[in-house]
Design an enzyme around this catalytic site. Structure first.
Site, PDB file in Angstrom:
ATOM      1  N   TRP A 131     -39.346   3.855  -0.910  1.00 25.90           N
ATOM      2  CA  TRP A 131     -40.511   3.439  -1.689  1.00 25.90           C
ATOM      3  C   TRP A 131     -40.442   1.994  -2.150  1.00 25.90           C
ATOM      4  O   TRP A 131     -41.429   1.463  -2.649  1.00 25.90           O
ATOM      5  CB  TRP A 131     -40.613   4.326  -2.952  1.00 25.90           C
ATOM      6  CG  TRP A 131     -39.290   4.421  -3.652  1.00 25.90           C
ATOM      7  CD1 TRP A 131     -38.351   5.414  -3.475  1.00 25.90           C
ATOM      8  CD2 TRP A 131     -38.693   3.487  -4.547  1.00 25.90           C
ATOM      9  NE1 TRP A 131     -37.215   5.151  -4.209  1.00 25.90           N
ATOM     10  CE2 TRP A 131     -37.404   3.951  -4.888  1.00 25.90           C
ATOM     11  CE3 TRP A 131     -39.102   2.270  -5.106  1.00 25.90           C
ATOM     12  CZ2 TRP A 131     -36.539   3.275  -5.740  1.00 25.90           C
ATOM     13  CZ3 TRP A 131     -38.245   1.584  -5.960  1.00 25.90           C
ATOM     14  CH2 TRP A 131     -36.975   2.095  -6.268  1.00 25.90           C
ATOM     15  N   ASN A 132     -39.279   1.341  -2.062  1.00 25.71           N
ATOM     16  CA  ASN A 132     -39.136   0.087  -2.820  1.00 25.71           C
ATOM     17  C   ASN A 132     -39.960  -1.079  -2.247  1.00 25.71           C
ATOM     18  O   ASN A 132     -40.352  -1.975  -2.990  1.00 25.71           O
ATOM     19  CB  ASN A 132     -37.663  -0.288  -3.019  1.00 25.71           C
ATOM     20  CG  ASN A 132     -36.937  -0.560  -1.733  1.00 25.71           C
ATOM     21  OD1 ASN A 132     -37.391  -0.161  -0.656  1.00 25.71           O
ATOM     22  ND2 ASN A 132     -35.809  -1.225  -1.809  1.00 25.71           N
ATOM     23  N   LYS A 155     -41.975   9.511   7.948  1.00 26.70           N
ATOM     24  CA  LYS A 155     -41.928  10.276   6.696  1.00 26.70           C
ATOM     25  C   LYS A 155     -41.617   9.246   5.608  1.00 26.70           C
ATOM     26  O   LYS A 155     -40.503   8.715   5.524  1.00 26.70           O
ATOM     27  CB  LYS A 155     -40.814  11.337   6.756  1.00 26.70           C
ATOM     28  CG  LYS A 155     -40.685  12.162   5.483  1.00 26.70           C
ATOM     29  CD  LYS A 155     -39.425  11.779   4.724  1.00 26.70           C
ATOM     30  CE  LYS A 155     -39.311  12.475   3.392  1.00 26.70           C
ATOM     31  NZ  LYS A 155     -40.191  11.881   2.359  1.00 26.70           N
ATOM     32  N   SER A 208     -30.845   5.663   0.852  1.00 25.39           N
ATOM     33  CA  SER A 208     -29.522   5.754   0.225  1.00 25.39           C
ATOM     34  C   SER A 208     -28.461   6.218   1.225  1.00 25.39           C
ATOM     35  O   SER A 208     -28.784   6.781   2.272  1.00 25.39           O
ATOM     36  CB  SER A 208     -29.596   6.737  -0.939  1.00 25.39           C
ATOM     37  OG  SER A 208     -29.973   8.006  -0.449  1.00 25.39           O
ATOM     38  N   GLU A 229     -30.270   1.879   7.652  1.00 26.30           N
ATOM     39  CA  GLU A 229     -30.332   0.726   6.732  1.00 26.30           C
ATOM     40  C   GLU A 229     -30.127   1.293   5.337  1.00 26.30           C
ATOM     41  O   GLU A 229     -31.055   1.847   4.751  1.00 26.30           O
ATOM     42  CB  GLU A 229     -31.701   0.042   6.835  1.00 26.30           C
ATOM     43  CG  GLU A 229     -32.041  -0.514   8.204  1.00 26.30           C
ATOM     44  CD  GLU A 229     -31.242  -1.762   8.546  1.00 26.30           C
ATOM     45  OE1 GLU A 229     -30.507  -2.284   7.689  1.00 26.30           O
ATOM     46  OE2 GLU A 229     -31.357  -2.208   9.697  1.00 26.30           O
ATOM     47  N   CYS A 263     -32.266  -3.402  -1.725  1.00 22.05           N
ATOM     48  CA  CYS A 263     -30.933  -3.161  -1.146  1.00 22.05           C
ATOM     49  C   CYS A 263     -30.142  -4.456  -1.091  1.00 22.05           C
ATOM     50  O   CYS A 263     -28.941  -4.463  -1.330  1.00 22.05           O
ATOM     51  CB  CYS A 263     -31.077  -2.537   0.230  1.00 22.05           C
ATOM     52  SG  CYS A 263     -32.198  -3.438   1.296  1.00 22.05           S
TER      53      CYS A 263
HETATM   54  P1  NAP Z   1     -33.498   7.860  -0.755  1.00 22.78           P
HETATM   55  O1  NAP Z   1     -33.532   8.825  -1.861  1.00 22.78           O
HETATM   56  O2  NAP Z   1     -32.413   7.937   0.211  1.00 22.78           O
HETATM   57  O3  NAP Z   1     -34.920   7.971  -0.040  1.00 22.78           O
HETATM   58  C1  NAP Z   1     -35.220   7.297   1.154  1.00 22.78           C
HETATM   59  C2  NAP Z   1     -36.008   8.217   2.066  1.00 22.78           C
HETATM   60  O4  NAP Z   1     -35.157   9.299   2.488  1.00 22.78           O
HETATM   61  C3  NAP Z   1     -37.195   8.879   1.388  1.00 22.78           C
HETATM   62  O5  NAP Z   1     -38.244   9.025   2.318  1.00 22.78           O
HETATM   63  C4  NAP Z   1     -36.636  10.238   0.974  1.00 22.78           C
HETATM   64  O6  NAP Z   1     -37.625  11.215   0.821  1.00 22.78           O
HETATM   65  C5  NAP Z   1     -35.759  10.555   2.175  1.00 22.78           C
HETATM   66  N1  NAP Z   1     -34.683  11.505   1.902  1.00 22.78           N
HETATM   67  C6  NAP Z   1     -33.854  11.523   0.843  1.00 22.78           C
HETATM   68  N2  NAP Z   1     -32.944  12.511   0.980  1.00 22.78           N
HETATM   69  C7  NAP Z   1     -33.207  13.128   2.142  1.00 22.78           C
HETATM   70  C8  NAP Z   1     -32.635  14.231   2.837  1.00 22.78           C
HETATM   71  N3  NAP Z   1     -31.574  14.891   2.355  1.00 22.78           N
HETATM   72  N4  NAP Z   1     -33.175  14.615   4.014  1.00 22.78           N
HETATM   73  C9  NAP Z   1     -34.228  13.953   4.511  1.00 22.78           C
HETATM   74  N5  NAP Z   1     -34.816  12.902   3.924  1.00 22.78           N
HETATM   75  C10 NAP Z   1     -34.318  12.490   2.737  1.00 22.78           C
HETATM   76  O7  NAP Z   1     -33.498   6.367  -1.240  1.00 22.78           O
HETATM   77  P2  NAP Z   1     -34.002   5.821  -2.617  1.00 22.78           P
HETATM   78  O8  NAP Z   1     -32.975   6.114  -3.638  1.00 22.78           O
HETATM   79  O9  NAP Z   1     -35.384   6.209  -2.869  1.00 22.78           O
HETATM   80  O10 NAP Z   1     -34.000   4.247  -2.231  1.00 22.78           O
HETATM   81  C11 NAP Z   1     -33.031   3.417  -2.650  1.00 22.78           C
HETATM   82  C12 NAP Z   1     -31.849   3.310  -1.695  1.00 22.78           C
HETATM   83  O11 NAP Z   1     -32.274   2.804  -0.441  1.00 22.78           O
HETATM   84  C13 NAP Z   1     -30.844   2.313  -2.227  1.00 22.78           C
HETATM   85  O12 NAP Z   1     -29.546   2.739  -1.971  1.00 22.78           O
HETATM   86  C14 NAP Z   1     -31.172   1.076  -1.436  1.00 22.78           C
HETATM   87  O13 NAP Z   1     -30.146   0.142  -1.396  1.00 22.78           O
HETATM   88  C15 NAP Z   1     -31.510   1.657  -0.112  1.00 22.78           C
HETATM   89  N6  NAP Z   1     -32.309   0.716   0.687  1.00 22.78           N
HETATM   90  C16 NAP Z   1     -31.750   0.150   1.789  1.00 22.78           C
HETATM   91  C17 NAP Z   1     -32.470  -0.787   2.521  1.00 22.78           C
HETATM   92  C18 NAP Z   1     -31.889  -1.451   3.740  1.00 22.78           C
HETATM   93  O14 NAP Z   1     -32.640  -2.007   4.511  1.00 22.78           O
HETATM   94  N7  NAP Z   1     -30.591  -1.449   3.958  1.00 22.78           N
HETATM   95  C19 NAP Z   1     -33.766  -1.120   2.124  1.00 22.78           C
HETATM   96  C20 NAP Z   1     -34.288  -0.519   0.999  1.00 22.78           C
HETATM   97  C21 NAP Z   1     -33.554   0.413   0.297  1.00 22.78           C
HETATM   98  P3  NAP Z   1     -38.174  11.629  -0.637  1.00 22.78           P
HETATM   99  O15 NAP Z   1     -38.749  10.410  -1.254  1.00 22.78           O
HETATM  100  O16 NAP Z   1     -39.204  12.644  -0.315  1.00 22.78           O
HETATM  101  O17 NAP Z   1     -36.983  12.151  -1.388  1.00 22.78           O
END
Ligand code: NAP
Length: 456
Positions: A131-132, A155, A208, A229, A263
């Site tokens: 979402w960020n 998704k 994450s 990522e 991130c």
């Molecule tokens: P997140 O909880 O991992 O969510 C990211 C996506 O994954 C969402 O669509 C989420 O769906 C889905 N998701 C989460 N758990 C899942 C599972 N067990 N099975 C299937 N899908 C799943 O990430 P966040 O906490 O919102 O975002 C922040 C993290 O993303 C931070 O760690 C940040 O550093 C990282 N990030 C990395 C980058 C990069 O390019 N390296 C860029 C931006 C952010 P739901 O929303 O429906 O839970």
């Protein structure tokens, strides 16, 4: 996993959306698969480019409308939302303009006959996105892959459903045939089911470490390629010969842009002794100037975090760090008197190696400050992290900066600036920050079949 738009500024629930059912999912998979086989893969680069360029133009024509939706759903300052819309348009244009060149057939010199490597699309791709940066993250995944001739299903995070739908409508309006770009409101079980589906050929996730591990494992069981990522805790190194004011300026934007929810935000500030006190004094003074308010208001400088839950987690991390001996130099608390989930800009110091904060990612405006004796100590500390996404070094000696950059175990290093994303620069990390690259020429090579054609 309910798909719900909640305004982070006032907590008001704006809209909820149902997850799709099994029959709807099957219909969408069929549509995507048909679109790939009978339409999109057969189109020329020029035909695909027309669609992407049109999407970029629409984003620019209606930038206010698209930007407002970001601010409404995840709370970003409106000026930064407008910046994200512009960057997303630039990514669409970049691949429209360059994809054919990036994927041009390569002639090999071989003994006798002819040999070449051609890049062909692999099919329906599945992206799981955060979402960020609700449009930028999708543009990074969709633009190169659509230009390569793949079709994509996305998704998106459950907190930004209106942005998810807006991007799907954008692609339709730009002339993408049904099935080229598909938004999916899925439960976590359905995510697993989609990964298992034989019509899905590869999976990309931005999010994450926890989500990455689950999704990559599932794809691995199916022998499907992935790019990941994931999180980061980027080091921001200031050497004794740095331009101090420039370093402080970038430290502030590096930690505060997007309310720290990036991130590649600068998260660990590693400053050599000679400059440490002066850096800290100026950094603190700058963080104290931020004023919370409505992110739709152009005068506001501090936006809320994306949700009450995000604030709770961040406050928990700060409390945990303090319980283990860290000191709060400034901030450390929620901001009262505001309707939304506002966190005070914060600096933590005295973080020992045994403190959990030493290795954690802080996803919000909390800076971890470390004082080191010299350059070697800075490198050692920067590399002592499970993450390896990006990082910065400040020095007026550019060659010294490059030498130091080469010693840091990350996918990206920035000399004399914070991390910045641009269509032509490869984006991605190593270690627990994931693998694979998005953007640039590298980003379009991840999901293509490098096919050898040999003529004897
Ligand atoms: P997140 O909880 O991992 O969510 C990211 C996506 O994954 C969402 O669509 C989420 O769906 C889905 N998701 C989460 N758990 C899942 C599972 N067990 N099975 C299937 N899908 C799943 O990430 P966040 O906490 O919102 O975002 C922040 C993290 O993303 C931070 O760690 C940040 O550093 C990282 N990030 C990395 C980058 C990069 O390019 N390296 C860029 C931006 C952010 P739901 O929303 O429906 O839970």
């Amino acid at each position: 996993m309910a798909y719900q738009s909640t305004n982070p500024y006032d907590g008001q629930v704006l809209q909820t959306f149902a997850q799709i059912d099994a029959a709807q999912l099957e219909a969408k998979l069929q549509q995507a698969s048909r679109c790939f086989e009978n339409d999109w893969r057969l189109k020329s680069y020029a035909e695909r480019a027309t669609v992407l360029a049109r999407a970029a133009a629409i984003l620019r024509e209606r930038s206010q409308e698209f930007a407002q939706l970001i601010t409404l759903e995840m709370g970003k300052l409106i000026r930064q939302s407008l910046g994200e819309v512009a960057l997303s348009a630039a990514i669409l244009d970049y691949y429209a303009d360059n994809a054919e060149r990036f994927l041009a057939p390569e002639k090999l010199s071989t003994r006798g006959g002819e040999a070449m490597v051609e890049s062909s699309p692999i099919g329906v791709l599945f992206g799981v996105e955060p979402w960020n940066y609700p449009y930028y993250q999708i543009a990074r995944f969709a633009a190169p892959n659509l230009m390569a001739g793949n079709v994509v299903m996305v998704k998106h995070a459950s907190s930004v459903p209106q942005c998810a739908l807006a991007f799907e409508r954008l692609m339709q309006e730009a002339g993408a045939p049904a099935g080229a770009y598909t938004n999916l409101f899925l439960s976590k079980d359905q995510v697993a089911q989609v990964i298992d589906d034989a019509r899905i050929r590869a999976v990309a996730l931005t999010g994450s470490e926890a989500a990455g591990a689950v999704v990559a494992a599932r794809a691995g069981q199916n022998l499907k390629k992935t790019t990941m990522e994931l999180g980061g805790s980027d080091a921001f190194i200031v050497l004794e010969d740095a331009d101090l004011d420039k370093a402080v300026k970038h430290a502030v934007s590096g930690r505060m842009d997007n309310s720290g929810q990036a991130c590649t935000a600068s998260k660990r500030f590693i400053v050599v002794d000679a400059l440490a006190d002066r850096f800290l004094e100026k950094f603190q003074a700058a963080l104290e100037t931020f004023k919370p308010g409505d992110p739709m208001d152009k005068q506001t400088t501090l936006a809320p975090l994306s949700s009450a839950e995000a604030l709770k987690n961040l406050l928990g991390q700060v409390e945990g760090a303090v319980a283990q001996g860290a000191r709060v130099l400034v901030g450390g608390k929620r901001i009262d008197g505001q309707p939304g989930a506002f966190m005070q800009p914060t600096i933590l110091t005295d973080i020992s190696k045994s403190n959990p904060a030493y290795k954690e990612e802080f996803f919000g405006p909390v800076a971890l400050f470390f004082r080191v004796a010299d350059e070697d100590a800075a490198v050692a500390l920067a590399n002592d992290s499970p993450f390896g996404l990006g990082g910065s070094v400040f020095t007026q000696d550019i060659e010294r900066g490059k030498r130091l950059a080469r010693r840091i175990d990350t996918g990206m290093m920035f000399i004399n600036s914070g991390a910045a994303s641009s269509p032509e620069l490869p984006f991605g990390g190593v270690k627990n920050s994931g693998y694979g690259r998005e953007l640039s020429g590298a980003g379009i090579q991840e999901f293509v079949n490098k096919k050898l054609i040999r003529v004897s």
